[in-house]
Write an enzyme that holds these catalytic residues in place. Structure first.
Site, PDB file in Angstrom:
ATOM      1  N   SER A  52       2.814  -1.928  10.504  1.00  0.00           N
ATOM      2  CA  SER A  52       4.251  -2.000  10.817  1.00  0.00           C
ATOM      3  C   SER A  52       4.868  -3.367  10.500  1.00  0.00           C
ATOM      4  O   SER A  52       5.728  -3.851  11.248  1.00  0.00           O
ATOM      5  CB  SER A  52       4.514  -1.602  12.270  1.00  0.00           C
ATOM      6  OG  SER A  52       4.150  -0.247  12.461  1.00  0.00           O
ATOM      7  N   GLU A  63      -7.084   5.169   7.236  1.00  0.00           N
ATOM      8  CA  GLU A  63      -6.792   6.575   6.921  1.00  0.00           C
ATOM      9  C   GLU A  63      -7.953   7.199   6.146  1.00  0.00           C
ATOM     10  O   GLU A  63      -8.262   8.373   6.324  1.00  0.00           O
ATOM     11  CB  GLU A  63      -5.471   6.675   6.134  1.00  0.00           C
ATOM     12  CG  GLU A  63      -4.283   6.429   7.054  1.00  0.00           C
ATOM     13  CD  GLU A  63      -3.033   5.918   6.367  1.00  0.00           C
ATOM     14  OE1 GLU A  63      -2.950   5.961   5.126  1.00  0.00           O
ATOM     15  OE2 GLU A  63      -2.127   5.466   7.092  1.00  0.00           O
ATOM     16  N   GLY A 113       2.003   2.441  10.877  1.00  0.00           N
ATOM     17  CA  GLY A 113       2.989   3.519  10.787  1.00  0.00           C
ATOM     18  C   GLY A 113       3.610   3.904  12.113  1.00  0.00           C
ATOM     19  O   GLY A 113       4.286   4.923  12.218  1.00  0.00           O
ATOM     20  N   GLY A 154       2.764  -1.009   4.308  1.00  0.00           N
ATOM     21  CA  GLY A 154       2.899   0.390   3.934  1.00  0.00           C
ATOM     22  C   GLY A 154       4.369   0.761   3.799  1.00  0.00           C
ATOM     23  O   GLY A 154       5.005   0.508   2.773  1.00  0.00           O
ATOM     24  N   ASN A 186       0.877  -1.176   0.000  1.00  0.00           N
ATOM     25  CA  ASN A 186       0.000   0.000   0.000  1.00  0.00           C
ATOM     26  C   ASN A 186       0.913   1.224   0.000  1.00  0.00           C
ATOM     27  O   ASN A 186       1.435   1.621   1.030  1.00  0.00           O
ATOM     28  CB  ASN A 186      -0.891  -0.011   1.250  1.00  0.00           C
ATOM     29  CG  ASN A 186      -1.743   1.244   1.348  1.00  0.00           C
ATOM     30  OD1 ASN A 186      -1.875   1.994   0.380  1.00  0.00           O
ATOM     31  ND2 ASN A 186      -2.324   1.480   2.523  1.00  0.00           N
ATOM     32  N   TRP A 187       1.074   1.792  -1.186  1.00  0.00           N
ATOM     33  CA  TRP A 187       2.032   2.906  -1.308  1.00  0.00           C
ATOM     34  C   TRP A 187       1.493   4.226  -0.792  1.00  0.00           C
ATOM     35  O   TRP A 187       2.237   5.188  -0.672  1.00  0.00           O
ATOM     36  CB  TRP A 187       2.446   3.053  -2.774  1.00  0.00           C
ATOM     37  CG  TRP A 187       3.491   2.068  -3.195  1.00  0.00           C
ATOM     38  CD1 TRP A 187       4.114   1.139  -2.405  1.00  0.00           C
ATOM     39  CD2 TRP A 187       4.046   1.925  -4.507  1.00  0.00           C
ATOM     40  NE1 TRP A 187       5.027   0.427  -3.141  1.00  0.00           N
ATOM     41  CE2 TRP A 187       5.002   0.886  -4.433  1.00  0.00           C
ATOM     42  CE3 TRP A 187       3.820   2.561  -5.722  1.00  0.00           C
ATOM     43  CZ2 TRP A 187       5.737   0.481  -5.547  1.00  0.00           C
ATOM     44  CZ3 TRP A 187       4.548   2.157  -6.829  1.00  0.00           C
ATOM     45  CH2 TRP A 187       5.508   1.132  -6.738  1.00  0.00           C
ATOM     46  N   LYS A 188       0.178   4.292  -0.567  1.00  0.00           N
ATOM     47  CA  LYS A 188      -0.423   5.558  -0.121  1.00  0.00           C
ATOM     48  C   LYS A 188      -0.055   6.660  -1.122  1.00  0.00           C
ATOM     49  O   LYS A 188       0.003   6.389  -2.321  1.00  0.00           O
ATOM     50  CB  LYS A 188      -0.002   5.868   1.320  1.00  0.00           C
ATOM     51  CG  LYS A 188      -0.202   4.642   2.231  1.00  0.00           C
ATOM     52  CD  LYS A 188      -0.022   4.893   3.686  1.00  0.00           C
ATOM     53  CE  LYS A 188      -0.242   3.601   4.463  1.00  0.00           C
ATOM     54  NZ  LYS A 188      -0.197   3.768   5.914  1.00  0.00           N
ATOM     55  N   GLU A 204      -6.000  -4.584  10.272  1.00  0.00           N
ATOM     56  CA  GLU A 204      -4.974  -3.580  10.559  1.00  0.00           C
ATOM     57  C   GLU A 204      -5.335  -2.835  11.834  1.00  0.00           C
ATOM     58  O   GLU A 204      -6.123  -1.871  11.793  1.00  0.00           O
ATOM     59  CB  GLU A 204      -4.881  -2.567   9.418  1.00  0.00           C
ATOM     60  CG  GLU A 204      -4.441  -3.153   8.105  1.00  0.00           C
ATOM     61  CD  GLU A 204      -3.793  -2.092   7.226  1.00  0.00           C
ATOM     62  OE1 GLU A 204      -2.622  -2.261   6.881  1.00  0.00           O
ATOM     63  OE2 GLU A 204      -4.443  -1.088   6.918  1.00  0.00           O
ATOM     64  N   HIS A 232      -9.663   1.616   4.182  1.00  0.00           N
ATOM     65  CA  HIS A 232      -8.423   1.787   4.949  1.00  0.00           C
ATOM     66  C   HIS A 232      -8.690   2.783   6.080  1.00  0.00           C
ATOM     67  O   HIS A 232      -9.433   3.751   5.903  1.00  0.00           O
ATOM     68  CB  HIS A 232      -7.300   2.301   4.031  1.00  0.00           C
ATOM     69  CG  HIS A 232      -5.971   2.275   4.727  1.00  0.00           C
ATOM     70  ND1 HIS A 232      -5.596   3.243   5.621  1.00  0.00           N
ATOM     71  CD2 HIS A 232      -4.955   1.382   4.678  1.00  0.00           C
ATOM     72  CE1 HIS A 232      -4.396   2.945   6.102  1.00  0.00           C
ATOM     73  NE2 HIS A 232      -3.979   1.821   5.543  1.00  0.00           N
TER      74      HIS A 232
HETATM   75  P1  PGA Z   1       2.556   0.485   7.671  1.00  0.00           P
HETATM   76  O1  PGA Z   1       1.158   0.782   6.944  1.00  0.00           O
HETATM   77  O2  PGA Z   1       3.076  -0.823   7.145  1.00  0.00           O
HETATM   78  O3  PGA Z   1       3.432   1.643   7.289  1.00  0.00           O
HETATM   79  O4  PGA Z   1       2.273   0.429   9.145  1.00  0.00           O
HETATM   80  C1  PGA Z   1       0.235  -0.255   6.737  1.00  0.00           C
HETATM   81  C2  PGA Z   1      -1.011   0.288   6.111  1.00  0.00           C
HETATM   82  O5  PGA Z   1      -1.411   1.430   6.412  1.00  0.00           O
HETATM   83  O6  PGA Z   1      -1.661  -0.399   5.286  1.00  0.00           O
END
Ligand code: PGA
Length: 236
Positions: free
Chosen positions: A199, A91, A167, A220, A8-10, A161, A89
């Protein structure tokens, strides 16, 4: 089922940076029963074709077309050869008011258009501390999957998640993750891929993957460099 590793590159990577990443990744090897999926920004998706790597988007609208400024629809994504779409997600639930009901409508649209939805669920730190995880995740899943036939349950992916792990550098322990994955398994089917996110790194992936109901990962930060992503794909 093959194991699924979703990047997931965001909001990261231009087209040029994407091409550099893909070229570097395609020179490397990993076991054939481990499928890599890159969920890139829309702009980069216009340049990518499914081969050894498969591609996905990070969100979409549930309508096929209409007056929804800035949105994108399932037919637009399948035209770009997307196979997957991340939905709900945390976010986007936080910043874009993506409710359980909106996620449900998006899941139905994805399935109608032969896109595999990757449905994200997970609890906040406060809910985690109050032992509300099972109830919360159960509601998220039951709403997202309302009315979906059992033969569709192999055509979607659930990503657990915990929000407190995204993150932050704090991963759920393999046992904590497995306990929630077992709840999700009971709500879905043995054929539903259930992946863990929050993470994930080359250092912690092997222990997570030893758990019986963890079928892959949503990654991520550690998916942004080809070498760390490939180390995750090659966990032992
Ligand atoms: P992260 O993000 O691996 O940086 O914790 C995961 C995600 O938001 O899908």
């Amino acid at each position: 089922m093959s194991k699924l590793f979703v990047a997931n590159w965001k909001m990261h990577k231009t087209i040029a940076q994407t091409q550099e990443f893909v070229q570097s990744l395609l020179q490397q090897h990993w076991p054939t029963d481990r499928q890599a999926v890159i969920c890139a920004p829309f702009t980069a998706l216009t340049t990518l074709r499914n081969e050894k790597l498969l591609y996905g988007a990070q969100t979409m609208h549930w309508e096929e077309a209409g007056a929804f400024t800035g949105e994108i629809s399932a037919p637009m994504l399948t035209e770009l050869h997307c196979r997957y779409v991340i939905l709900g997600h945390s976010e986007r639930r936080r910043d874009n008011n993506e409710t359980n009901d909106a996620v449900h409508k998006k899941v139905l649209s994805a399935l109608r258009h032969q896109l595999t939805p990757i449905i994200c669920v997970g609890e906040s730190l406060e809910q985690h501390k109050n032992n509300e995880t099972t109830a919360w995740v159960t509601t998220q899943i039951q709403t997202a999957l309302d009315g979906i036939a059992s033969n569709q349950l192999s055509k979607l992916v659930i990503a657990y998640e915990p929000i407190w792990a995204i993150g932050t550098g704090i991963t759920a322990t393999p046992e904590q993750a497995q306990a929630v994955h077992a709840v999700i398994r009971a709500l879905t089917s043995p054929a539903t891929p259930i992946i863990y996110g929050g993470s994930v790194t080359p250092e912690n992936i092997a222990a997570l993957m030893q758990q019986p109901d963890i079928n892959g990962a949503l990654i991520g930060g550690a998916s942004l460099a080809a070498d760390s992503f490939v180390r995750i794909l090659n966990y032992k």
